[in-house]
Design a protein around this motif. Structure first.
Motif: not given
Length: 348
Positions: A46-74
């Motif tokens: 739906s676009g409510a949650l975003e994981f930018p593609l690696p190398g898209s210029g927003r890889t930091s946001q992708r890693f931060a989003a993965l970190r946030a999910v993992a901090q919630r539940d691995l």
């Protein structure tokens, strides 16, 4: 580090609701995580949650989003990481993007054993064999699967819903990462669609970028594991507790900075024309694995058995991270890293 601009960032440390005694039962954990996985994938669609593609210029946001999910539940992070990695792979290799109701996994482990073979028939490709360590085996609707064909190793897209593809009971007995639902899967005459050519899956630069995404999940898991130590230091100041917290903070701060640097480097050279992707991946994964292992040790030494015995969420976090870190191949990866440092020409 930049904070993830997603709904999960503000919710990263909220515990999942658990029955008093069901949280470590593999079946209960699997069902709990599957429900959350479906919800997260719906938010991605739906676009409510975003994981930018690696190398898209927003890889930091992708890693931060993965970190946030993992901090919630691995366990949830393991499934979400597989889904967004599959999306990236399909984009990079010219496959069809996942549909809005589809949940994808990447089943590419190849330990010793029977394995999966691919045969080209008049009706198309067919897969046969046993694929080990298939995360989300009961909840993924589709998967990318590696298999050996006559011309070499290939990647295939499959649908998991038919009788030709079924999880093998009893092959995932783990307590740690129980909810990741990672049994063996028996594949019998399963129709498959090739994605890319021979060895394209591992030869693309995104294979190395994706490995750092997994390390971002480890990092998020370590942040969750340290919460009892942070709480103890806040409640009752003590020099030994503070020393343990200082040691953990030092290592995890460096790990976070390293992820930021890696994200910037990936965005600067997404196609790896400079040939640094493998060296970067080995360095980042090794350092973050070591930092996470140190966090597990310091938290345990500082807080004792109490949180492990009385805090179900912490006990799960520790067990989950201990298993998930074993995706790093330890001295095997360190030996490869040392070889590349000693003989840089091997990295070309």
């Amino acid at each position: 580090m930049h904070e993830a601009s997603t709904p999960l960032a503000a919710d990263a440390t909220r515990p999942t609701d658990l029955d008093e005694d069901s949280g470590l039962r593999p079946g209960a954990a699997r069902r709990e995580v599957a429900q959350q996985f479906a919800s997260v994938v719906s938010d991605i669609a739906s676009g409510a949650l975003e994981f930018p593609l690696p190398g898209s210029g927003r890889t930091s946001q992708r890693f931060a989003a993965l970190r946030a999910v993992a901090q919630r539940d691995l366990c949830l992070a393991r499934l979400v990481e597989g889904h967004v990695d599959a999306t990236a792979i399909l984009t990079e290799l010219g496959g069809t993007a996942p549909g809005p109701a589809e949940r994808w996994g990447v089943w590419a482990a190849e330990p010793p054993g029977e394995g999966v073979t691919a045969t080209r028939t008049e009706a198309g490709w067919r897969l046969e064999g046993l694929k080990q360590y298939c995360s989300g085996a009961h909840s993924c609707t589709h998967a990318l699967v590696t298999a050996t064909a006559d011309d070499g190793r290939r990647l295939f897209a499959i649908s998991t819903g038919g009788p030709e593809c079924h999880p093998v009971p009893g092959t995932w007995q783990a307590i740690g990462m129980a909810g990741s639902d990672t049994p063996d899967v028996r594949i019998t005459d399963l129709p498959a669609v090739p994605v890319g050519g021979v060895e394209a899956y591992v030869r693309r630069p995104g294979f190395q970028h994706g490995g750092i995404g997994v390390a971002a999940c480890w990092y998020g898991g370590a942040l969750a594991v340290t919460e009892p130590l942070r709480s103890a230091a806040h409640r009752a100041p003590d020099p030994h507790t503070d020393a343990h917290l200082g040691a953990v903070d030092m290592k995890l701060h460096a790990a976070g900075a390293l992820l930021e640097q890696a994200a910037a480097e990936i965005d600067q050279d997404p196609l790896d024309r400079g040939g640094a992707a493998r060296l970067r991946s080995l360095r980042v994964r090794a350092f973050i694995e070591e930092a996470c292992s140190a966090a597990l040790s310091h938290v345990g030494r500082a807080t004792g058995a109490g949180p492990l015995c009385r805090d179900l969420r912490h006990a799960r976090n520790v067990a989950d991270l201990s298993i998930y870190l074993r995706q790093h191949h330890a001295e095997h990866n360190l030996a490869e890293l040392g070889g590349l440092v000693a003989r840089p020409e091997d990295n070309r």
